[in-house]
Design a protein around this motif. Structure first.
Motif, PDB file in Angstrom:
ATOM      1  N   GLN A 185       0.896  -1.445   0.134  1.00 15.94           N
ATOM      2  CA  GLN A 185      -0.148   0.088  -0.062  1.00 15.94           C
ATOM      3  C   GLN A 185       0.776   1.297  -0.003  1.00 15.94           C
ATOM      4  O   GLN A 185       0.596   2.112  -0.785  1.00 15.94           O
ATOM      5  N   LEU A 186       1.960   1.269   0.677  1.00 11.75           N
ATOM      6  CA  LEU A 186       2.911   2.308   0.730  1.00 11.75           C
ATOM      7  C   LEU A 186       3.447   2.538  -0.424  1.00 11.75           C
ATOM      8  O   LEU A 186       3.535   3.690  -1.272  1.00 11.75           O
ATOM      9  N   ALA A 189       0.732   4.054  -2.859  1.00 13.90           N
ATOM     10  CA  ALA A 189       0.783   5.805  -2.506  1.00 13.90           C
ATOM     11  C   ALA A 189       1.993   6.332  -3.213  1.00 13.90           C
ATOM     12  O   ALA A 189       1.736   7.520  -3.927  1.00 13.90           O
ATOM     13  N   TYR A 190       3.127   5.734  -3.080  1.00 13.73           N
ATOM     14  CA  TYR A 190       4.178   6.611  -3.731  1.00 13.73           C
ATOM     15  C   TYR A 190       4.322   6.530  -5.299  1.00 13.73           C
ATOM     16  O   TYR A 190       4.427   7.658  -6.011  1.00 13.73           O
ATOM     17  N   MET A 221      -4.543   7.539  -5.773  1.00 15.81           N
ATOM     18  CA  MET A 221      -3.755   7.904  -4.497  1.00 15.81           C
ATOM     19  C   MET A 221      -4.239   7.600  -3.414  1.00 15.81           C
ATOM     20  O   MET A 221      -4.035   7.341  -2.267  1.00 15.81           O
ATOM     21  N   LEU A 222      -5.420   8.383  -3.189  1.00 10.42           N
ATOM     22  CA  LEU A 222      -6.246   8.520  -2.113  1.00 10.42           C
ATOM     23  C   LEU A 222      -6.806   7.091  -1.598  1.00 10.42           C
ATOM     24  O   LEU A 222      -6.582   7.012  -0.131  1.00 10.42           O
ATOM     25  N   VAL A 225      -3.575   5.428   0.484  1.00 11.50           N
ATOM     26  CA  VAL A 225      -3.685   6.216   1.627  1.00 11.50           C
ATOM     27  C   VAL A 225      -4.499   5.868   2.592  1.00 11.50           C
ATOM     28  O   VAL A 225      -4.238   5.423   3.719  1.00 11.50           O
ATOM     29  N   LEU A 228      -4.032   2.392   4.243  1.00  6.80           N
ATOM     30  CA  LEU A 228      -3.042   2.363   5.302  1.00  6.80           C
ATOM     31  C   LEU A 228      -3.509   2.755   6.579  1.00  6.80           C
ATOM     32  O   LEU A 228      -3.155   2.272   7.541  1.00  6.80           O
ATOM     33  N   THR A 229      -4.701   3.319   6.486  1.00 10.33           N
ATOM     34  CA  THR A 229      -5.241   3.741   7.675  1.00 10.33           C
ATOM     35  C   THR A 229      -6.404   2.627   8.167  1.00 10.33           C
ATOM     36  O   THR A 229      -7.124   2.643   9.446  1.00 10.33           O
TER      37      THR A 229
END
Length: 361
Positions: A185-186, A189-190, A221-222, A225, A228-229
């Protein structure tokens, strides 16, 4: 006798120490002379032709450097004057409309000219680019710089697809390790942040990036992110495997689609039908009827239906776990991407069919 003997012994020790000190000094001097001789030996006598070539090249570089410095100073002064003139012209056009009620036809000549000259003005990119890079000029005036940036963008996309495939395979194999999922997931996002920044700069340098494409990458992208939460809960476990299968599928599709579109762009450029700054799109806005596209189009549509399936799955999970907002928002994001991609595909196919009918008529 005892005193004399002790004095003689003392003198012998002192004389011996002095002798050792002198010998060490001679050795150090000798070593220095040897090192100096070695350095002299290492110096090679260059032939006259080589010396002449070096001196000639030095004179050319120095002359061109001074000339370039002078020209750049003149260009920068001219750029400042041009920007001031454009600013005054924009104010004049605005005043003609607001104060004197000039019609669009009356000022069409001036507005079109300002659009043409806009490519020579500095620009800071879109809001997303400014948020990350600040207020800096991102327009490349040299063709070489534009082409290198575009080529690096294409290479970045080509290198990313195999990485996504690998990460999805690892995440599927280690299904219960959330840490591996977070790495995936990181990276997503990157990837989408990087992609959006590069596309914002490319748009200001003449690339054909469609609005929906940029919106699609912002949503992706959203989504990355938001993932990740999402805590390691029962709802996440129900969704994780489907997410990684979707990532695996789309990674494979991206490899084939990028290769096809690169070949297609090369053909269009050779025919003069595409700009040198045109880039490959990872959506379906670059559909051209050919054997390759006839094979690729069903796969692309399959990916869009996969997006719809994931959105519906997330809505079903939210019906059970309504307290976790990540489920609902991710579902809305995936459904929005499905609607945008599907509508773009339908519109593009209809346009291509109209073009084909006109050619036949």
């Amino acid at each position: 006798m005892v005193v004399e003997t002790s004095q003689e012994a003392h003198r012998a020790v002192v004389d011996g120490g002095a002798a050792e000190h002198n010998a060490a000094g001679e050795n150090s001097i000798g070593d220095g002379s040897i090192g100096g001789e070695g350095m002299m030996k290492n110096q090679v006598t260059l032939p006259a032709s080589m010396v002449e070539e070096l001196e000639s090249g030095h004179d050319v570089v120095e002359s061109l450097g001074q000339e370039l410095r002078t020209k750049l100073y003149e260009v920068h002064k001219l750029q400042d004057k041009f920007e001031q003139a454009v600013g005054k012209q924009k104010k004049a056009v605005k005043n003609a409309k607001s104060e004197f009620g000039a019609s669009k036809t009356q000022i069409a000549k001036y507005t079109e000219a300002l659009k043409d000259w806009e490519s020579l003005m500095p620009t800071t990119g879109g809001w997303f680019t400014r948020a990350f890079l600040g207020v800096h000029n991102v327009r490349f005036h040299r063709k070489k710089e534009r082409m290198l940036f575009k080529q690096d963008y294409e290479l970045f996309k080509q290198r990313t697809a195999p990485v996504i495939i690998l990460l999805c395979l690892v995440a599927l194999y280690f299904d219960s390790y959330r840490g591996i999922h977070i790495v995936f997931q990181l990276y997503l996002a990157y990837y989408y942040v990087n992609l959006s920044l590069r596309e914002g700069i490319l748009q200001k340098n003449g690339s054909n990036i469609k609005p929906w494409w940029s919106i699609h990458h912002y949503i992706s992208m959203l989504s990355a992110v938001l993932l990740l939460t999402w805590p390691s809960s029962a709802s996440y476990n129900l969704f994780a495997q489907k997410l990684h299968l979707f990532g695996l599928y789309m990674g494979v599709v991206q490899i084939f689609q990028t290769r096809y579109q690169l070949a297609r762009l090369y053909t269009l450029r050779s025919l003069g039908k595409a700009s040198e700054m045109d880039v490959t799109n990872t959506d379906s806005s670059q559909i051209h009827w050919s054997r390759g596209m006839q094979t690729l189009l069903p796969i692309i549509i399959g990916g869009q239906l996969f997006q719809c399936y994931i959105a519906v799955t997330l809505f079903r999970i939210y019906a059970i776990y309504a307290s976790e907002y990540q489920v609902l928002i991710c579902g809305l994001f995936f459904f929005a991407m499905f609607l945008g991609n599907a509508s773009t595909t339908v519109v593009t196919i209809l346009e291509k069919n109209r073009v084909i009918k006109k050619r036949k008529d």
